[in-house]
Write an enzyme that holds these catalytic residues in place. Sequence first.
Site, PDB file in Angstrom:
ATOM      1  N   HIS A 185      57.275  42.801  55.041  1.00  0.00           N
ATOM      2  CA  HIS A 185      56.361  43.878  54.647  1.00  0.00           C
ATOM      3  C   HIS A 185      54.934  43.336  54.682  1.00  0.00           C
ATOM      4  O   HIS A 185      54.060  43.937  55.274  1.00  0.00           O
ATOM      5  CB  HIS A 185      56.718  44.408  53.258  1.00  0.00           C
ATOM      6  CG  HIS A 185      55.881  45.575  52.825  1.00  0.00           C
ATOM      7  ND1 HIS A 185      56.242  46.420  51.816  1.00  0.00           N
ATOM      8  CD2 HIS A 185      54.685  46.029  53.260  1.00  0.00           C
ATOM      9  CE1 HIS A 185      55.309  47.347  51.656  1.00  0.00           C
ATOM     10  NE2 HIS A 185      54.350  47.124  52.524  1.00  0.00           N
ATOM     11  N   GLU A 189      47.799  45.762  56.913  1.00  0.00           N
ATOM     12  CA  GLU A 189      48.069  44.534  56.153  1.00  0.00           C
ATOM     13  C   GLU A 189      46.901  43.557  56.243  1.00  0.00           C
ATOM     14  O   GLU A 189      46.541  42.915  55.262  1.00  0.00           O
ATOM     15  CB  GLU A 189      49.368  43.883  56.639  1.00  0.00           C
ATOM     16  CG  GLU A 189      50.612  44.688  56.304  1.00  0.00           C
ATOM     17  CD  GLU A 189      50.795  44.908  54.804  1.00  0.00           C
ATOM     18  OE1 GLU A 189      50.719  43.940  54.030  1.00  0.00           O
ATOM     19  OE2 GLU A 189      51.020  46.065  54.402  1.00  0.00           O
ATOM     20  N   HIS A 246      45.083  42.959  52.837  1.00  0.00           N
ATOM     21  CA  HIS A 246      45.547  41.708  52.237  1.00  0.00           C
ATOM     22  C   HIS A 246      45.073  40.460  52.984  1.00  0.00           C
ATOM     23  O   HIS A 246      44.717  39.471  52.362  1.00  0.00           O
ATOM     24  CB  HIS A 246      47.072  41.705  52.154  1.00  0.00           C
ATOM     25  CG  HIS A 246      47.628  42.881  51.441  1.00  0.00           C
ATOM     26  ND1 HIS A 246      47.435  43.107  50.089  1.00  0.00           N
ATOM     27  CD2 HIS A 246      48.361  43.930  51.891  1.00  0.00           C
ATOM     28  CE1 HIS A 246      48.035  44.233  49.736  1.00  0.00           C
ATOM     29  NE2 HIS A 246      48.598  44.756  50.807  1.00  0.00           N
TER      30      HIS A 246
END
Length: 200
Positions: free
Chosen positions: A16, A65, A69
């Site tokens: 993920h 992502e 992040h």
Amino acid sequence: MSTNDCEDPPKYWTIHGLWPDKGEDCNRTWHFNVTEIKDLMSDMRHYWPDVLHSSLNRTQFWKHEWDKHGTCAATLEVLNSQKKYFGKALELYQHVDLNSCLLKAGIKPSSSYYQMTAIKEALTRFYGVTPKIQCLPPEEGEKAQTIGQIEFCFTKELQLRNCTGLKSESNLMQAHLKLGTEELSVCNDSLPTYYPSEVQ
């Protein structure tokens, strides 16, 4: 999810994301550039697939992502480029090797139920640390939760550590973890747990 071009979801655990606990130093102007990870593409497609977007736009998940992040994780030298960030996540995935760990413990997709405590104990015994296991709650009239995500925690040196008792408890994660209309949450130890071979 056939409307999203997801006719053949993988039958193995995929990535993920790789998320820092605290993201104060994110560089939101550092935009995702897929050419920087072109030599990782076959591994990315296999181990970190985007099952929600159509094949024309398969990089959407990675962009999200990285933007959310990766730009925060880049404060660590070992993750300070897109290639390092995605490459290290793939390396950690291979190192953890969740698929074979669960199989070795006799935990495999099935139509029968598992006890959550048995899954936790097997993982803790194998890795020496406690991961965070997230489930979809039972549907109406059902008694079993469905395992949805297994989160491993690492130190800044990228060594495995326990996920229990984290101050942030990954609240930032809970916000965008939706599967259909239901949200994943930490699994209930007392509920029977379904590890499906096919997600309906």
